[in-house]
Design a protein around this motif. Sequence first.
Motif, PDB file in Angstrom:
ATOM      1  N   LEU A 124       3.430  -6.703   6.613  1.00 27.07           N
ATOM      2  CA  LEU A 124       3.956  -5.782   7.619  1.00 27.07           C
ATOM      3  C   LEU A 124       4.008  -6.460   8.981  1.00 27.07           C
ATOM      4  CD1 LEU A 124       4.886  -2.836   7.870  1.00 27.07           C
ATOM      5  CD2 LEU A 124       2.535  -2.212   8.420  1.00 27.07           C
ATOM      6  N   VAL A 143       0.812  -1.220   0.000  1.00 30.12           N
ATOM      7  CA  VAL A 143       0.000   0.000   0.000  1.00 30.12           C
ATOM      8  C   VAL A 143       0.844   1.269   0.000  1.00 30.12           C
ATOM      9  CG1 VAL A 143      -2.138  -0.944   0.958  1.00 30.12           C
ATOM     10  CG2 VAL A 143      -0.292  -0.258   2.497  1.00 30.12           C
ATOM     11  N   ASP A 144       2.079   1.228   0.515  1.00 34.28           N
ATOM     12  CA  ASP A 144       2.904   2.451   0.501  1.00 34.28           C
ATOM     13  C   ASP A 144       3.511   2.720  -0.883  1.00 34.28           C
ATOM     14  OD1 ASP A 144       4.902   0.600   0.223  1.00 34.28           O
ATOM     15  OD2 ASP A 144       6.099   1.301   1.918  1.00 34.28           O
ATOM     16  N   ASN A 145       3.336   1.762  -1.803  1.00 33.38           N
ATOM     17  CA  ASN A 145       3.825   1.905  -3.179  1.00 33.38           C
ATOM     18  C   ASN A 145       5.339   2.148  -3.264  1.00 33.38           C
ATOM     19  OD1 ASN A 145       3.126   1.579  -5.814  1.00 33.38           O
ATOM     20  ND2 ASN A 145       2.725   3.758  -6.193  1.00 33.38           N
ATOM     21  N   LYS A 146       6.084   1.677  -2.247  1.00 36.67           N
ATOM     22  CA  LYS A 146       7.543   1.800  -2.304  1.00 36.67           C
ATOM     23  C   LYS A 146       8.154   0.411  -2.186  1.00 36.67           C
ATOM     24  CE  LYS A 146       8.459   6.382  -0.340  1.00 36.67           C
ATOM     25  NZ  LYS A 146       7.301   6.730   0.533  1.00 36.67           N
ATOM     26  N   SER A 195      -0.694  -6.768   2.174  1.00 40.91           N
ATOM     27  CA  SER A 195       0.296  -5.797   2.615  1.00 40.91           C
ATOM     28  C   SER A 195       0.312  -5.705   4.138  1.00 40.91           C
ATOM     29  CB  SER A 195      -0.035  -4.443   1.977  1.00 40.91           C
ATOM     30  OG  SER A 195       1.009  -3.536   2.188  1.00 40.91           O
ATOM     31  N   ASP A 244       6.256  -3.418   4.192  1.00 39.39           N
ATOM     32  CA  ASP A 244       4.922  -3.877   3.758  1.00 39.39           C
ATOM     33  C   ASP A 244       4.919  -4.423   2.331  1.00 39.39           C
ATOM     34  OD1 ASP A 244       5.075  -1.623   2.169  1.00 39.39           O
ATOM     35  OD2 ASP A 244       2.967  -1.081   2.485  1.00 39.39           O
ATOM     36  N   ASP A 245       6.111  -4.656   1.762  1.00 36.92           N
ATOM     37  CA  ASP A 245       6.175  -5.274   0.425  1.00 36.92           C
ATOM     38  C   ASP A 245       5.525  -6.656   0.464  1.00 36.92           C
ATOM     39  OD1 ASP A 245       7.584  -3.108  -0.349  1.00 36.92           O
ATOM     40  OD2 ASP A 245       9.374  -4.189  -1.016  1.00 36.92           O
ATOM     41  N   THR A 295      10.349  -1.882   1.390  1.00 37.58           N
ATOM     42  CA  THR A 295       9.813  -1.503   2.702  1.00 37.58           C
ATOM     43  C   THR A 295       9.148  -2.714   3.339  1.00 37.58           C
ATOM     44  OG1 THR A 295       7.799  -0.739   1.606  1.00 37.58           O
ATOM     45  CG2 THR A 295       9.475   0.926   2.088  1.00 37.58           C
TER      46      THR A 295
END
Lengths: 574, 298
Positions: free
Chosen positions: B280, B163-166, B276, B171-172, B169
């Motif tokens: 996390l 969700v962080d679109n990075k 996601s 939450d990948d 990180t």
Amino acid sequence: MSGEHKGGFLSTYVFSKDHKYIAKQFLWFGLIWLLIGGVMAMMIRWQLANPGEAFPLLGKLFFPRTGGVIDPDAYNMLFSMHGTIMIFLGLTPALIGAWGNWCIPLMIGAPDMIFPLLNTLSFWTVVIGGAVGAYSLFVPLGALEAGWTGYPTLSTTVGTPGSGETLWAIAVFIIGASSIMGGINYITTVVRLRAPGMTWGKLPLTIWGLFFTAVLNVLFLPVIGSAMLLLIFDRVYGTQFYVPATLTSGGGDPILYQHLFWIFGHPEVYILILPAWGIVSDLLSFFARKPAFGYRATVGAMLAVTVLSAVVYGHHMFTTGLSPMLGESFMLLTMIISVPGEILFFNWLHTIWKGSLRLNSAMLFSLGVIFVFGLGGLTGLFLATIATDIFLHDTYFVVGHFHLTMAASALFGAFAGIYFWVPKMYGRLMDERLGKLHFWCTIIPLTTVFCTMFVSGWSGMPRRYADPTSSPYVAELQYLNEITTIAAFILGAAQLIFAFNFIKSCFWGKKAPDNPWEVGTLDWIPAYPVPHGNFATTPTVVTGPHEFSHPALGPDRDWISQTEALPETEGKTA
Amino acid sequence: MTLSHSHSVRSFLGPVRAVIATVIAAASLAPGALAQDATRWGPKESASSFGWRFDDLFMLIVILTGVSFLIMMVMLLVPVFRDKARAGHKASFDHGRSLHDKRFTAIVSVIVFIVLDAWVLVVAMRDLDEGFWNVPGPGEAPNAVRVQVLAQQWAWNFRQPGVDNKFGTPDDILTLNELVVPASAEAEGNEDWFAGRPVVLNLSSKDVIHSLFLPEMRVKRDANPGAINRMWFTPIRPGDYAILCAELCGFAHYQMHGKLRVLSPADFDAWEAEASAMALAAYDENDAGAQWAWDWQE
């Protein structure tokens, strides 16, 4: 052959310097390896149709550890060695080694190759290469398993430990050296030893095909040699030419190998096919009793293919991440090859048009080349076109395509050569009935095998799967694998007809007349057994190789020797 | 999926029986196999926005080469049947080197080049520029679903940014042999090549060369160690599709297959949020094997 030579047993029967004896050595060597590679093909096909089931009859002998079952390691080894053996040890000696040696001195009116010792060395080098390759089959961890293309990093110690892969690279290096020696010899002989009057325009097309092949051999075998040498360094001395920084401390590039491999690999296709084209161009004229249509255009087309073959290799790498501009340039260059290709077909078809066709075995196999190379060449368009190649790359479509072009066409060329020249080589005629049976029992299953592969590939079946039923998407295509396998076994069995005919005819066949095919090229002038030195007196050439059915010859005769002047030109020739 | 008729060529007891058995089997098996449900002729229906380009171009080349082949075969078979050697029949004498012949050869060559090559070349260039090789550049497809693919012997590792679109990180979303992406029905037949949510991939490999083959999307791209390759496609219909490895990669190459799950946009958003959050929660910074992300390549 005995009696012609002055010398002992070794220099007569083992290390002979006579091009005709070396041609026979190459032929038998190539045929034996074709048999071995062919048995491997049968095992591959068995596994694809019956994954996990023991190979019948011979399975327990070859795969004792698994009770005859071909496990994935053995399967990978089989198709890798099948490719290597067929190309380097089967077709190259049986087509280029045998007919290059047999035809070049005899057809240009020379007493022998210009470098007889180099010729002997070329043969015994390929024997050493073959021995190293054969030995690699028996080392711990097995032989080559990275495909005949041997892409790193799978082919470095990252993917394949053990000495089998190293021995393979050494074998290819040695065999390459043999081909270079042969190439130098062929080129120099054709340039320097043509009989008086044998101008470039009077050379039989067989010689042109072999000449261009020799040029490609000399130019591009060194490239594969260097690629192999770097691979050997990577494997043995721990250099990292092909191993990228992410895997080790080095900074190599696996794609470098692919460039080197295909700079050689694409010309290799033409190395195998050009002699077959040359033989076919001659034989179609000989047996249609008609001059070869557009002689200069045929030679020009072969020259164009020779040049273009060096600049199209990128079409093997469309999915590697090649720059789009480079990719599209290679697409265009590859498509341009279809123009000289089309000229060859055009000339062959016009040669037989309104001829007087003698449909014997040699002619049937020549016509067969038009058929199989037509199928293989046209399907090349699907693979040259990037938008379709992306899907078809590394599927069975590619397998079908290259088998028809470089394997079946080259093999048919070799068969045509055997049916044609055995009467001079062994002084005996091949059995025509068995020859025709062999042709029909070959071309029908062969077409079935490779056309079914086109369907499998178009349906999305990738190459080199040890068990195609493992993935649901591919398992749905299993019926195609079964059809292919059945046809392949019939094709394999049909080659026993040839083996029987060849051995029977060479030693016990009907005695052949001096010029059984009634053709004018110089190779039919000396009587069997052709003595060491070939020609009692050096022939003087006054006529082209294809002056069939010339009106000046009258109604009773439709051919003329290259040493005879045509009646109407008598007195005018120098 | 297993197919039972793979046993039909099993009973090889002797070479003679083998030949007879194969001839009978060849005659009986082919139509029977074609009639079975679990068999297929041709690729499965295209499920991506530009998959039709392969299908159309393939058929165009089939027709062009098919006609060429038929012409060749007629020219081959007519003399074989008509011009056989027989008493009183003489071949015509023609070297084919008259000006007329040369012109004819040249004209046929030009026609062949235009019809067979230039036509296909133009269509293929258009297809590459609008589809296959038209990977969205920076800012061209802001809605793109981005995926990093790390191939290894013998599995596909997929990483989505969450969700962080990075990338890189906690939450990948990491998946193995299964890639989950949304369908974009609006991309079908749309003149905006990047309509909907195109799936853009960065491909690399841990060990040897692999090749990601998505037959229903009509795309394939090599995953090379030490380099990053890009590819893209836009799925247009929800469903489960095949993931195959197309480059020989060792012992279990044939087993390196996976599943491409294409969900409806709503289902995908729900899946992404849940996956996601789970990633996390389960994140372990000491798990070295899960830390392989790279800077996104556009």
